[in-house]
Motif scaffolding. Structure first.
Motif, short mmCIF file in Angstrom:
data_model
loop_
_atom_site.label_atom_id
_atom_site.label_comp_id
_atom_site.label_asym_id
_atom_site.label_seq_id
_atom_site.Cartn_x
_atom_site.Cartn_y
_atom_site.Cartn_z
N GLN A 133 0.84 -1.21 0.00
CA GLN A 133 0.00 0.00 0.00
C GLN A 133 0.87 1.25 0.00
O GLN A 133 0.60 2.20 -0.73
N ASP A 136 2.54 1.65 -3.43
CA ASP A 136 1.56 2.11 -4.43
C ASP A 136 1.24 3.59 -4.23
O ASP A 136 1.16 4.34 -5.21
N GLN A 137 1.04 4.01 -2.99
CA GLN A 137 0.75 5.43 -2.71
C GLN A 137 1.93 6.31 -3.10
O GLN A 137 1.76 7.38 -3.68
N ARG A 138 3.12 5.85 -2.79
CA ARG A 138 4.34 6.60 -3.10
C ARG A 138 4.46 6.78 -4.62
O ARG A 138 4.79 7.86 -5.10
N ARG A 139 4.24 5.71 -5.35
CA ARG A 139 4.33 5.75 -6.82
C ARG A 139 3.26 6.69 -7.39
O ARG A 139 3.53 7.48 -8.30
N ALA A 140 2.06 6.62 -6.84
CA ALA A 140 0.95 7.47 -7.33
C ALA A 140 1.22 8.95 -7.10
O ALA A 140 0.90 9.77 -7.96
N THR A 141 1.80 9.29 -5.95
CA THR A 141 2.06 10.71 -5.67
C THR A 141 3.23 11.25 -6.48
O THR A 141 3.31 12.45 -6.70
N ALA A 143 3.84 10.24 -9.61
CA ALA A 143 3.49 10.18 -11.04
C ALA A 143 2.88 11.49 -11.53
O ALA A 143 2.44 12.32 -10.83
#
Length: 143
Positions: A133, A136-141, A143
């Protein structure tokens, strides 16, 4: 691509599930389960993993209540997080761990793995879900 060296922790009163990720920060995997016998023993086992994997941050599951409040167990985990962060000289971040153990148990049931005989596996899987989680959050922020 920058290297990601994070360790996911599912902290319980008896055991701590530990997960790591690949260097790219894409996939979290359960590594081990530490049986909590004493504080020095717990720190030493964590320290060895931190050194071996060159960990730079701890990602710790924080057990929010279903209504979003922090209960007694969450307060214990916050105190424990600050203590191990200091002992290991590492920063930490919390991830909402609501339902991670349930999700781990459901995946084990689907794979027909006994929950009673594999409590440590539940802890490792929950730690991997917590770390995933965060990744995924790190990657989303970013991007």
């Amino acid at each position: 691509m920058e290297r990601v060296a994070a360790l996911g922790l599912d902290v319980g009163q008896k055991r701590i599930g530990v997960a790591g990720c690949d260097g790219t920060g894409l996939i979290a995997t359960g590594l081990t389960t530490i049986r909590r016998k004493s504080y020095p023993q717990t720190i030493e086992e964590l320290r060895q993993i931190v050194v071996d994997r060159q960990i730079e941050i701890l990602v710790i599951g924080l057990p929010y209540s279903m209504d979003g409040t922090l209960g007694k167990q969450a307060l214990h985990i916050q105190k424990f997080a600050a203590t191990i962060s200091n002992a290991l000289a590492l920063p930490y971040e919390f991830i909402d761990e609501r339902l991670t153990s349930f999700e781990a148990e459901e995946s084990m049931k689907a794979a027909r793995i006994s929950l009673q005989e594999n409590k440590e596996l539940i802890d490792r899987k929950a730690a991997a879900i917590i770390l995933q989680q965060w990744l995924d959050q790190r990657r989303a922020t970013r991007a």
